[in-house]
Motif scaffolding. Structure first.
Motif, PDB file in Angstrom:
ATOM      1  N   GLY A 280       5.875 -29.018 -29.493  1.00  0.00           N
ATOM      2  CA  GLY A 280       5.995 -30.308 -28.817  1.00  0.00           C
ATOM      3  C   GLY A 280       6.292 -31.416 -29.802  1.00  0.00           C
ATOM      4  O   GLY A 280       7.109 -32.291 -29.535  1.00  0.00           O
ATOM      5  N   LEU A 290       5.121 -31.948 -23.672  1.00  0.00           N
ATOM      6  CA  LEU A 290       6.322 -31.102 -23.726  1.00  0.00           C
ATOM      7  C   LEU A 290       5.959 -29.716 -24.256  1.00  0.00           C
ATOM      8  O   LEU A 290       6.437 -28.697 -23.743  1.00  0.00           O
ATOM      9  CB  LEU A 290       7.381 -31.752 -24.621  1.00  0.00           C
ATOM     10  CG  LEU A 290       7.970 -33.061 -24.110  1.00  0.00           C
ATOM     11  CD1 LEU A 290       8.973 -33.610 -25.104  1.00  0.00           C
ATOM     12  CD2 LEU A 290       8.631 -32.852 -22.754  1.00  0.00           C
ATOM     13  N   PHE A 294       6.367 -26.274 -22.230  1.00  0.00           N
ATOM     14  CA  PHE A 294       7.207 -25.192 -22.745  1.00  0.00           C
ATOM     15  C   PHE A 294       6.453 -23.871 -22.758  1.00  0.00           C
ATOM     16  O   PHE A 294       6.942 -22.851 -22.261  1.00  0.00           O
ATOM     17  CB  PHE A 294       7.673 -25.544 -24.163  1.00  0.00           C
ATOM     18  CG  PHE A 294       8.605 -24.550 -24.764  1.00  0.00           C
ATOM     19  CD1 PHE A 294       9.966 -24.627 -24.509  1.00  0.00           C
ATOM     20  CD2 PHE A 294       8.142 -23.536 -25.578  1.00  0.00           C
ATOM     21  CE1 PHE A 294      10.837 -23.703 -25.056  1.00  0.00           C
ATOM     22  CE2 PHE A 294       9.006 -22.605 -26.122  1.00  0.00           C
ATOM     23  CZ  PHE A 294      10.354 -22.696 -25.857  1.00  0.00           C
ATOM     24  N   LEU A 340       9.929 -30.955 -29.920  1.00  0.00           N
ATOM     25  CA  LEU A 340      10.665 -31.449 -28.765  1.00  0.00           C
ATOM     26  C   LEU A 340      10.600 -32.967 -28.654  1.00  0.00           C
ATOM     27  O   LEU A 340      11.549 -33.608 -28.209  1.00  0.00           O
ATOM     28  CB  LEU A 340      10.096 -30.817 -27.487  1.00  0.00           C
ATOM     29  CG  LEU A 340      10.192 -29.296 -27.389  1.00  0.00           C
ATOM     30  CD1 LEU A 340       9.411 -28.798 -26.188  1.00  0.00           C
ATOM     31  CD2 LEU A 340      11.646 -28.880 -27.270  1.00  0.00           C
ATOM     32  N   ALA A 341       9.477 -33.544 -29.083  1.00  0.00           N
ATOM     33  CA  ALA A 341       9.342 -34.998 -28.989  1.00  0.00           C
ATOM     34  C   ALA A 341      10.396 -35.681 -29.840  1.00  0.00           C
ATOM     35  O   ALA A 341      10.946 -36.716 -29.463  1.00  0.00           O
ATOM     36  CB  ALA A 341       7.946 -35.424 -29.427  1.00  0.00           C
ATOM     37  N   TRP A 344      13.696 -35.762 -28.139  1.00  0.00           N
ATOM     38  CA  TRP A 344      13.715 -36.845 -27.163  1.00  0.00           C
ATOM     39  C   TRP A 344      13.945 -38.184 -27.849  1.00  0.00           C
ATOM     40  O   TRP A 344      14.721 -39.012 -27.384  1.00  0.00           O
ATOM     41  CB  TRP A 344      12.407 -36.827 -26.367  1.00  0.00           C
ATOM     42  CG  TRP A 344      12.205 -37.999 -25.450  1.00  0.00           C
ATOM     43  CD1 TRP A 344      11.147 -38.862 -25.443  1.00  0.00           C
ATOM     44  CD2 TRP A 344      13.076 -38.422 -24.396  1.00  0.00           C
ATOM     45  NE1 TRP A 344      11.307 -39.797 -24.461  1.00  0.00           N
ATOM     46  CE2 TRP A 344      12.486 -39.552 -23.807  1.00  0.00           C
ATOM     47  CE3 TRP A 344      14.293 -37.961 -23.915  1.00  0.00           C
ATOM     48  CZ2 TRP A 344      13.057 -40.235 -22.751  1.00  0.00           C
ATOM     49  CZ3 TRP A 344      14.880 -38.656 -22.855  1.00  0.00           C
ATOM     50  CH2 TRP A 344      14.263 -39.764 -22.285  1.00  0.00           C
TER      51      TRP A 344
ATOM     52  N   MET B   1      12.797 -31.979 -18.334  1.00  0.00           N
ATOM     53  CA  MET B   1      12.552 -30.609 -18.814  1.00  0.00           C
ATOM     54  C   MET B   1      11.678 -29.869 -17.811  1.00  0.00           C
ATOM     55  O   MET B   1      11.994 -28.786 -17.352  1.00  0.00           O
ATOM     56  CB  MET B   1      11.849 -30.701 -20.184  1.00  0.00           C
ATOM     57  CG  MET B   1      11.728 -29.376 -20.887  1.00  0.00           C
ATOM     58  SD  MET B   1      13.313 -28.897 -21.615  1.00  0.00           S
ATOM     59  CE  MET B   1      12.930 -27.232 -22.076  1.00  0.00           C
ATOM     60  N   LYS B   2      10.559 -30.540 -17.515  1.00  0.00           N
ATOM     61  CA  LYS B   2       9.598 -29.911 -16.620  1.00  0.00           C
ATOM     62  C   LYS B   2      10.215 -29.656 -15.247  1.00  0.00           C
ATOM     63  O   LYS B   2      10.159 -28.559 -14.719  1.00  0.00           O
ATOM     64  CB  LYS B   2       8.374 -30.824 -16.489  1.00  0.00           C
ATOM     65  CG  LYS B   2       7.216 -30.180 -15.793  1.00  0.00           C
ATOM     66  CD  LYS B   2       6.075 -31.171 -15.691  1.00  0.00           C
ATOM     67  CE  LYS B   2       5.988 -31.696 -14.284  1.00  0.00           C
ATOM     68  NZ  LYS B   2       5.024 -32.777 -14.155  1.00  0.00           N
TER      69      LYS B   2
END
Lengths: 358, 429
Positions: A280, A290, A294, A340-341, A344, B1-2
């Motif tokens: 994440g 996130l 996942f 993932l952050a 973003w 995403m979710k």
């Protein structure tokens, strides 16, 4: 073009230091929250609750907790599973000893008990760092699991060593036990998630969070500028364990209903949550969500596609699940080592400039 | 995403479409993880029996059988997911047999709330044999406590009726499953005056050096083993390495299949294990399986494990489910039964020699008859012994009756505690 700061004027310090300074971000946040509160409870069924939403919400709290310790304060911990077990067993003891007290209070108290235990096991962090600390927290993991297996008082002397959550209600609505409604347990967990994320966010950008980050970035320098390492590290252990404890209590009482410590809170769980935090994004609230999403949704999605959609044999699908999830973890970490952050964040930067990147 | 992921998952789930069939028997199996070798054999037997009924008789009472399989990996979280995914399949699941004590504990309250019966064939929570409290759960023909009691009874016979001064160790899987027999064995040790030693092995059980060192030091006269999966193979190998006499080890019925002893080769010769059904493939049913299932390519494992202890147990589990469904059809006079009617069938199920012979399984298991209060069967268990030379299990004793008085008392204690904790009123008058 749409996603921009320009024209979004702040006229007070309060407005300037808000969590979501960009209007579109703020709207998106409120929209997600509104959907989560006003739409999901009406459409949720048992499968979506138990296979997707409950694990997602509960693991998100655990990931938030670990992120405080590892991501913000830089203390690697492999004891998350053990601390979740503390939360679960405290909750069980409280539920069975004081059946008349609301379950919400029990869960918060379980968090506080876990915070105390976490601070106790955080003491070695004052002398040892990095990998050595990881080993020390690993000791906490094994010791706590052993303890809950070994001392029958923790599981009320039941024949099998299992703990099972009896039915407990909040405002007359059952939250634990078998007779629960999907919407009630969902909203209950959602309330804890929203509160946890809100507290975490504000702690991490206040003075406490800045102390943690100073310790993470360079502990000697932090000490020189006046950060007390004892208080900073122990508070990180305490706050982190508080959230991990809450997630453990919810995991046991609301989600599974019955657990045995070895299977539910083993070393695998510690690694799972550590992976969530790493994938994440270390040091990011959004990253905790996130990462949890996942790790929880990927296997369920793959299973539904391969077994439900394509009709493959279950064992083949289960093995592929491991391979695909593992492969994706490696891929994401190569593509974006900060999780993932960070992906973003990069997307946001690009969006702000779009369509005129120069 | 979710949202993307979830909408994809939903799309996939919808694309699969509902399988229209009338009788749904979900199989929560595990073919991956440290317990896969054991779980796969059971799952194959379970699937093959239903495949046979579909191919030969067109199902049960004219209704075809649908058996959705879901992989749990012996993991409780996946077990919950599998339960939720399969419970509404077709016209709704009729019965659950999760083959995991951990998942069983989780499902007991859920199934009671949803009104779906569960049959835990010789595993799960022992005290569910009190049907007065556990309306929806069945665990005949024998329970863990029966097993523990029979093991001690057998040792009593071996020692001329006296175990005083002997030392008996329990090597157990450190989980709900492994801890089940402790209470019974503790009671029995006080009753018969033997010394009782507990040795826990943590999941998954590949590391047992310290436990076997302790066995070497303490020199127990007998070792009772409550193991599962890879733990069994390791324990038997360790016993062979430390030269612990094999005929002084008694495994539970989950620690008594071919794959547990084969890796140790000749070293495992003489190993004993409990069992509550027959071994081998010398049954009329096997010819039918060959004709209708394996030769047609319908077999789950291609008949690879046919005749193994766990394969037979899978057949046994499926046979009980099918017989209960027949009984339910008979009671209610409809062929498309629902879960509540299935429960009635389970509760009034009677397993006689004639019925087993008629099914092509002559002498396959002990006879028993269930009732409103008795969900635990007759509690009769036999001792098997492994012969490494010709790689077969031989049946050493007849079915031995467990100490019913003691077990009834323990079951009463445990189930009453559960009823009080969960506010359950007795269902039988």
């Amino acid at each position: 073009m749409l996603y921009r700061e320009a024209g979004d004027f702040k006229t007070s310090y309060r407005a300037d230091s808000q969590t979501f300074p960009i209007r579109l971000d703020r709207w998106a946040y409120y929209a997600i929250l509104a959907v989560a509160i006003f739409v999901v409870p009406f459409v949720i069924d048992d499968y979506w609750l138990n296979a997707i939403f409950l694990p997602l919400l509960i693991y998100a709290i655990a990931a938030l907790g670990l992120n405080i310790l590892t991501g913000y304060c830089g203390q690697v911990s492999l004891g998350t599973g053990g601390f979740m077990a503390v939360g679960a067993y405290s909750c069980y003891k409280l539920m069975t000893s004081f059946p008349d007290i609301s379950i919400a209070i029990h869960i918060v108290i379980s968090g506080l008990i876990t915070a105390a235990v976490g601070m106790l096991f955080g003491l070695p962090s004052l002398r040892i760092k990095g990998f050595y600390l990881a080993v020390a927290t690993l000791a906490a993991q094994f010791f706590l699991v052993w303890l809950f297996n070994r001392v029958p008082w923790f599981y009320n002397y039941s024949a099998s060593g299992q703990i099972s959550a009896p039915e407990r209600t909040l405002l007359g609505v059952p939250i634990t036990g078998a007779g629960t409604q999907a919407w009630a347990t969902y909203l209950f967990c959602l309330a804890f998630v929203v509160a946890s994320a809100w507290i975490c966010r504000n702690l991490t950008r206040g003075s406490m969070g800045r102390k943690w980050m100073a310790i993470r970035d360079m502990d000697i320098a932090a000490e020189i500028i006046g950060v007390n390492p004892l208080r900073a590290k122990l508070s990180a252990f305490g706050v982190s364990s508080f959230f991990v404890g809450i997630s453990g209590a919810l995991f046991f009482a609301v989600y599974l209903g019955a657990v045995e410590v070895g299977a539910a809170f083993g070393i695998d769980k510690s690694f799972l949550i550590l992976f969530m935090v790493i994938i994440g994004g270390l040091g990011s609230i959004l990253g905790s969500f996130l990462g949890a999403a996942f790790m929880v949704l990927m296997p369920v999605l793959l299973k539904n596609v391969l077994v439900g959609g394509l009709g493959w044999p279950t064992d083949l699908a289960a093995h592929l699940e491991y391979m695909v999830t593992g492969g994706l973890i490696v891929f994401f970490l190569i593509a974006e080592p900060h999780g993932l952050a960070q992906l973003w964040r990069v997307t946001k930067e690009k969006l702000r400039l779009w369509p005129f990147p120069h | 995403m979710k949202t993307l992921l979830t909408s994809l998952a939903l799309g996939a789930a919808l694309a699969a479409g509902p399988v229209m069939a009338d009788l749904t028997f979900p199989s929560l199996s595990y073919r991956t993880g440290p317990y896969a070798a054991n779980g796969a054999q059971f799952a194959d037997g379970y699937a093959d029996y239903f495949a046979l009924l579909n191919a030969r008789d067109g199902g049960i009472g004219g209704e075809r059988i649908n058996m959705p399989e879901c992989e749990t990996g012996y993991d409780t979280e996946k077990g919950v997911e599998c339960y939720e995914a399969t419970k509404d399949e077709g016209d709704g699941a009729l019965i659950y047999q999760p083959l995991s004590t951990g998942i069983t504990y989780q499902l007991i309250p859920k199934l009671a709330a949803d009104g779906i019966p569960m049959h835990t064939l010789g595993y799960g929570r022992t005290s569910v044999s009190n049907g007065d409290v556990f309306k929806w759960i069945f665990n005949y023909p024998a329970t863990y406590w029966d097993g523990a009691s029979v093991a001690i009874k057998y040792l009593m016979d071996e020692n001329g009726g006296d175990l005083s001064g002997k030392k008996i160790a329990l090597l157990y899987h450190n989980s709900a499953y492994g801890k089940e027999p402790i209470r019974t064995l503790t009671e029995l040790s006080q009753m018969h005056g033997f010394e009782f030693l507990e040795l826990a092995v943590d999941h998954p059980g590949q590391e047992q050096k310290s436990q076997w060192l302790q066995i070497r030091r303490e020199r127990p006269d007998y070792v009772i083993m409550w193991g599962w999966g890879v733990m069994n193979q390791v324990a038997i190998q360790e016993a062979a390495n430390t030269r612990y006499p094999m005929d002084q080890i008694i495994g539970s019925w989950w620690a008594g299949s071919e794959i547990d002893v084969l890796p140790s080769g000749a070293g495992a010769d003489g190993y004993k294990a409990l069992n509550f059904h027959a071994v081998g493939d010398d049954f009329a049913l096997y010819h039918e399986l060959e004709e209708h299932v394996w030769s047609q390519g319908l077999g789950a494992g291609g008949g690879e494990h046919a005749g193994s202890v766990l394969y037979n147990r899978g057949i046994y589990a499926a046979m009980i489910a099918a017989e209960a469904a027949k009984k339910a059809q008979e009671i209610h006079g409809v062929s498309a039964i629902d879960a509540a009617q299935m429960r009635d069938g389970l509760e009034q199920l009677e397993m006689t020699e004639e019925k087993m012979a008629e099914l092509g399984l002559e002498g396959f298991g002990p006879t028993f008859s269930a009732s409103c209060t008795n969900h635990g069967g007759s509690g009769r268990v036999a001792i098997n012994q492994w012969n490494a030379g010709d790689q077969t299990w031989s049946v050493l004793t007849d079915y031995i009756q467990s100490d019913q008085e003691l077990i009834a008392r323990l079951v009463e204690e445990d189930s009453t505690a559960y009823a009080e904790e969960n506010d359950i009123a007795p269902q039988c008058e």
